[in-house]
Design a protein around this motif. Sequence first.
Motif, PDB file in Angstrom:
ATOM      1  N   VAL A   1      39.490  43.575  41.270  1.00 32.86           N
ATOM      2  CA  VAL A   1      39.568  42.144  40.960  1.00 32.86           C
ATOM      3  C   VAL A   1      39.373  41.917  39.461  1.00 32.86           C
ATOM      4  CG1 VAL A   1      38.405  39.939  41.307  1.00 32.86           C
ATOM      5  CG2 VAL A   1      38.907  41.398  43.260  1.00 32.86           C
ATOM      6  N   ALA A   2      38.427  42.627  38.861  1.00 34.20           N
ATOM      7  CA  ALA A   2      38.181  42.463  37.419  1.00 34.20           C
ATOM      8  C   ALA A   2      39.425  42.828  36.610  1.00 34.20           C
ATOM      9  CB  ALA A   2      36.998  43.315  36.986  1.00 34.20           C
ATOM     10  N   ASN A   3      40.097  43.911  36.960  1.00 34.72           N
ATOM     11  CA  ASN A   3      41.271  44.328  36.205  1.00 34.72           C
ATOM     12  C   ASN A   3      42.484  43.448  36.492  1.00 34.72           C
ATOM     13  OD1 ASN A   3      40.630  46.690  34.489  1.00 34.72           O
ATOM     14  ND2 ASN A   3      39.818  47.441  36.426  1.00 34.72           N
ATOM     15  N   LEU A   4      42.580  42.887  37.673  1.00 32.08           N
ATOM     16  CA  LEU A   4      43.654  41.929  37.929  1.00 32.08           C
ATOM     17  C   LEU A   4      43.442  40.644  37.131  1.00 32.08           C
ATOM     18  CD1 LEU A   4      44.262  42.406  41.737  1.00 32.08           C
ATOM     19  CD2 LEU A   4      45.826  42.970  39.879  1.00 32.08           C
ATOM     20  N   LEU A   5      42.191  40.233  36.975  1.00 29.73           N
ATOM     21  CA  LEU A   5      41.913  39.056  36.147  1.00 29.73           C
ATOM     22  C   LEU A   5      42.198  39.335  34.671  1.00 29.73           C
ATOM     23  CD1 LEU A   5      38.662  37.716  37.848  1.00 29.73           C
ATOM     24  CD2 LEU A   5      40.952  36.724  37.919  1.00 29.73           C
TER      25      LEU A   5
ATOM     26  N   ALA B   1      45.127  37.532  31.892  1.00 32.59           N
ATOM     27  CA  ALA B   1      45.023  37.234  30.459  1.00 32.59           C
ATOM     28  C   ALA B   1      46.048  38.025  29.656  1.00 32.59           C
ATOM     29  CB  ALA B   1      43.613  37.536  29.958  1.00 32.59           C
ATOM     30  N   ALA B   2      46.494  39.159  30.186  1.00 31.20           N
ATOM     31  CA  ALA B   2      47.458  39.999  29.476  1.00 31.20           C
ATOM     32  C   ALA B   2      48.890  39.483  29.585  1.00 31.20           C
ATOM     33  CB  ALA B   2      47.385  41.426  30.008  1.00 31.20           C
ATOM     34  N   ILE B   3      49.108  38.435  30.351  1.00 31.07           N
ATOM     35  CA  ILE B   3      50.466  37.897  30.483  1.00 31.07           C
ATOM     36  C   ILE B   3      50.946  37.327  29.149  1.00 31.07           C
ATOM     37  CG2 ILE B   3      51.816  36.050  31.548  1.00 31.07           C
ATOM     38  CD1 ILE B   3      50.407  36.626  34.149  1.00 31.07           C
TER      39      ILE B   3
END
Length: 121
Positions: free
Chosen positions: A23-27, A31-33
């Motif tokens: 979940v942390a890396n998907l969040l 932001a990386a979009i």
Amino acid sequence: MHGSATDGDRRRATADSWWAPAVANLLIGLAAILPGVCLRWLLTRYAVISCTGGFGCTRGSTDQAVGMTLGAVLGGAFVLGMILVVDVLMPWQEGRPLNLWLGMTTLVPAPFAIAQAAGWI
């Protein structure tokens, strides 16, 4: 003691332990979009501008190139900083296994890829 209460707790702890890094890396990927969109624009639109005049190219330069470059560089630095803090420093400080957190960094580009495949960006 196979089948005891302590064995079930161990299995449950290892099964639930991958949710937090995922979940942390998907969040972080959400932001990386923004830097991803800027980088995609630079590679697809800005790269096709013909510039045969050398370093001082005056033909075909767009006004958005500076903003997109800043968005890609600053946004990318922000995302890398978040990965450093969330996937390296925090687990290391709390004694969590780094291999699980660093392995989940492969999920960071997933939101960008899903949004692009769905046609949202």
